[in-house]
Design a protein around this motif. Sequence first.
Motif, PDB file in Angstrom:
ATOM      1  N   LEU A   1       0.775  -1.078   0.096  1.00  0.00           N
ATOM      2  CA  LEU A   1       0.217  -0.007  -0.212  1.00  0.00           C
ATOM      3  C   LEU A   1       0.586   1.442  -0.029  1.00  0.00           C
ATOM      4  N   GLN A   2       0.608   2.483  -0.730  1.00  0.00           N
ATOM      5  CA  GLN A   2       1.196   3.502  -0.743  1.00  0.00           C
ATOM      6  C   GLN A   2       0.936   3.839   0.587  1.00  0.00           C
TER       7      GLN A   2
ATOM      8  N   ARG B   1      -3.991   6.622   4.682  1.00  0.00           N
ATOM      9  CA  ARG B   1      -3.335   5.092   5.853  1.00  0.00           C
ATOM     10  C   ARG B   1      -4.637   5.625   7.137  1.00  0.00           C
TER      11      ARG B   1
ATOM     12  N   TRP C   1     -11.655   6.297  -0.839  1.00  0.00           N
ATOM     13  CA  TRP C   1     -10.010   5.852  -0.973  1.00  0.00           C
ATOM     14  C   TRP C   1      -9.649   3.919  -0.897  1.00  0.00           C
TER      15      TRP C   1
ATOM     16  N   GLN D   1      -7.457   1.787  -3.158  1.00  0.00           N
ATOM     17  CA  GLN D   1      -6.234   1.805  -3.049  1.00  0.00           C
ATOM     18  C   GLN D   1      -6.397  -0.065  -3.954  1.00  0.00           C
TER      19      GLN D   1
ATOM     20  N   ALA E   1      -2.325   1.194  -7.984  1.00  0.00           N
ATOM     21  CA  ALA E   1      -1.945   1.739  -6.668  1.00  0.00           C
ATOM     22  C   ALA E   1      -0.834   0.802  -5.541  1.00  0.00           C
TER      23      ALA E   1
END
Length: 402
Positions: free
Chosen positions: A158-159, A163, A197, A201, A206
């Motif tokens: 995940l970026q 978060r 969001w 993701q 992504a």
Amino acid sequence: MQTEAHYQGAPILDVDPFSTEFLTDPYPFHEQLREAGPVVWIPKYKVWAMARYEEVRHVLDDWETFCSSAGGGLSNFNQEKPWRPPSIILEADPPMHNRTRGVLAPLLNRAALNKLREGFDEKAKLLVDSALARQEVDGVKDIAEVFPLQVFPDAVGLQKEGRENLLPYANMAFNAFGPRNELFEEAFKEAEKVTDWIMNQCRREALSEDGFGAQIYAAADAGEISEQEAGMLVRSLLTAGLDTTMYGITSALYSFASFPEQWSLIRENPALLRPAFEEVVRFQSPVQTFFRTTTCKTQVAGVPIDADQKVLLFLGAANRDPRRWEAPDTFDVRRRAVGHVGFGHGIHVCVGQMVARLEAESVLTELVKRVERIELNGEPVRRLNNTLRGLSSLPLKLYAAD
């Protein structure tokens, strides 16, 4: 609470398992549920309930009679539309469940996760460095939330940005297993923003090229699952892989602060650490309840149950059933807690349980090495959730070992 009346042979209990009173202190209610009988009827929600170990484990074992595909919560997907597309791992039965679990299982088994151990241990060391430098910490915000929020999304690929949406999304998901009460409404206040969001993701583009997410999409490329199913499996990881682990680590810290002699036992014999975490899960049961739905007419302990009926399983109560455990309300790291249902049981046993164990082991191992004593440093604050049991704040004081 009333036990004189019966419905189809089962005691009727006038109790609300999702009330503030019940969620704040479930243990007296658990005892009443267990002692009332192996199967009880809860009229407020028109559900069957089981709180004894034998019946809970039996239902979890029999997926053909007690299915997950009609929803793991109070909502019956056979009769109403779910709030989101159902999980194709948690809310699916064979053959789909076999196919999707077959994609996740190799990614999350012990051998695969051992490759992550070194990185987890390194981050755990830095975390404990920081905690010991301050000495006074919040066990939830400074340890139990920080660590999983860093290492698990990294492992998924995940970026970094955004978060902070992971926690409210998981809170939504687990509150949604209960009724549409105040907890549900509060959790869903920013549902659209958080859900959008999360969905973004879960897209292939992504995710990093070296995480669990990329491996799931590789399974789609190989024809094992569809592209759409790959995104849903990534979503399942993000839903189930954080809150349960955070609650588990919080439960461990709370238990060791409350029972310092147990912490001393582990420090004297670090080999007890792994079984100690199983005892934490049994004793505290971060996941308190789950539902199943009957697929046909059946009987449990002589009580007839019609088809398409919701069955509420009290995992936390089963884990303290004196019929199964000696001195069940005693926290004992020397106990052989194998067989607890804190991670579920049967084909739907938590697919991410090895991740939870690895993360907890990394943090607790570092603490065992370097912290002589963990003390409560204020009043813990309970976090209420329709499914999970944990804390929103846990003031602690850490004493470094010589």
